[in-house]
Scaffold this active site. Sequence first.
Site, PDB file in Angstrom:
ATOM      1  N   SER A   1       0.852  -1.180   0.000  1.00 62.67           N
ATOM      2  CA  SER A   1       0.000   0.000   0.000  1.00 62.67           C
ATOM      3  C   SER A   1       0.889   1.233   0.000  1.00 62.67           C
ATOM      4  O   SER A   1       1.942   1.243   0.634  1.00 62.67           O
ATOM      5  CB  SER A   1      -0.885  -0.012   1.251  1.00 62.67           C
TER       6      SER A   1
ATOM      7  N   LYS B   1       1.046  -3.184   4.968  1.00 62.38           N
ATOM      8  CA  LYS B   1       0.145  -3.966   4.123  1.00 62.38           C
ATOM      9  C   LYS B   1       0.852  -4.819   3.089  1.00 62.38           C
ATOM     10  O   LYS B   1       1.837  -4.422   2.505  1.00 62.38           O
ATOM     11  CB  LYS B   1      -0.810  -3.013   3.386  1.00 62.38           C
TER      12      LYS B   1
ATOM     13  N   GLU C   1      -7.517 -10.836  -6.060  1.00 64.33           N
ATOM     14  CA  GLU C   1      -8.705  -9.979  -6.220  1.00 64.33           C
ATOM     15  C   GLU C   1      -9.035  -9.765  -7.694  1.00 64.33           C
ATOM     16  O   GLU C   1     -10.193  -9.779  -8.102  1.00 64.33           O
ATOM     17  CB  GLU C   1      -8.480  -8.632  -5.539  1.00 64.33           C
TER      18      GLU C   1
END
Length: 461
Positions: A280, A286, A293
């Site tokens: 991130s 992160k 996804e």
Amino acid sequence: MRSSNQMWGGRFSAGPDAIMEAINASIGFDKRLAAQDIAGSRAHAAMLAATGIVSDSDAKAIREGLLTVLSEIEAGEFAFSTALEDIHMNVEARLKDIIGDPAGRLHTGRSRNDQVATDFRLWVRDQLDMAEAALVRLLQACLAQAEAGADWVMPGFTHLQTAQPVTWGHHMMAYVEMFGRDLSRVRDARARMNECPLGAAALAGTGFPIDRHMTARDLGFDRPMSNSLDAVSARDFALEFLSVASISAMHLSRLAEELVIWSSAQFRFVTLSDRFSTGSSIMPQKKNPDAAELIRAKIGRIFGANVALMMVMKGLPLAYSKDMQEDKEQVFDASDNWLLALAAMEGMVRDMTANVPVLEAAAASGFSTATDLADWLVRETGLPFREAHHVTGALVALAEEKGCDLPDLSLEEMQAVHADMTDDVFDVLGVHNSVASRTSLGGTAPVRVREQIARWKEVLG
Ligand code: ARG
């Protein structure tokens, strides 16, 4: 005023409006069919010579000239023209520039209608071959995971609630079964679509003494299509491709969803490799499962393509209608994304690391061996299953009240609920014993899972 089209403009005095040209042209996307178009034309030219419809020298000039065109396209030197509408006319016009008059004989006994149907079948066939290879690689990646963890225990879920312990190998092998069916669908679709439309001409066949078996053979088809109307107007091969891709993408999406859940800080079942994760830009801690996804999302466009082409085709009278030009972009996009998703999933599965202690601890929580306890009561004390279910429920309630798991209850506490309980019950409350006991065909016991792994290894060679 624009000049009329050099391929079909004989009866036209004026050229098309710019808007007409924009809506009509397909060259912007069907240039992807160049290699197939040239292969089809070369086979057609060879057949025209073999049947005496054109001279050997003209056919030779055509066949060689087409190779020059192909090398220009491959080198990125070809100037595609919107005025020439599509790949078929772009190639033929360039052939004329290169070899002159003999180029005009190539289109004898055929039409763009059978030409495009042939090109597109060849293209889809190539994609099926690539998908087959990609599925085999994905299956091997899943098998490797299954083999490594044939006896690692993890929670099995229903409703995403802990249900019963299963093995990691068993879970991986469930996907092997799914992707294995996808593979067999790919093979079935290929076998069904491998018939050649070339020689159907515009729609009715031709009076020239063509040899459709020869062109079919040359292009690697099993046989010519039997009905010329069907040959030029069928697109079910493309729809079947999209259906197969959709079902496979749905399977990919389900596994992707599991990887998203499993890699979360709350689950920690797996660690995805750095190669298939992203960070991130604001939160330094992160590590995001973006590939999973995106695979999960790809089903949307692939299934969308399936629906879109179904809608294009559903109202068309026989034979060809220009609507059918709208078949290609959908299939191109779906295929690109399906193949990418297959490759990304293979990479993620290969690279991921299961967190075995976390899996085992999770497998033991949530009263996951309650069914084993109920089964034990049936087997050892002769209680009917319904009553055993009830007694076990009471034991679960007791453990819940005490804030412990089933194996943490003492024998005395258990006997207070049901007098027939003995020490032996503790054997079935462990997760390893639980999975080892599920030896029914298709069950989660490591011994069964290893049999399935061995079978699949043999199937995949
Ligand atoms: N570009 C056309 C297509 O993709 C080729 C066939 C054109 N045929 C015709 N009769 N206008 O469908």
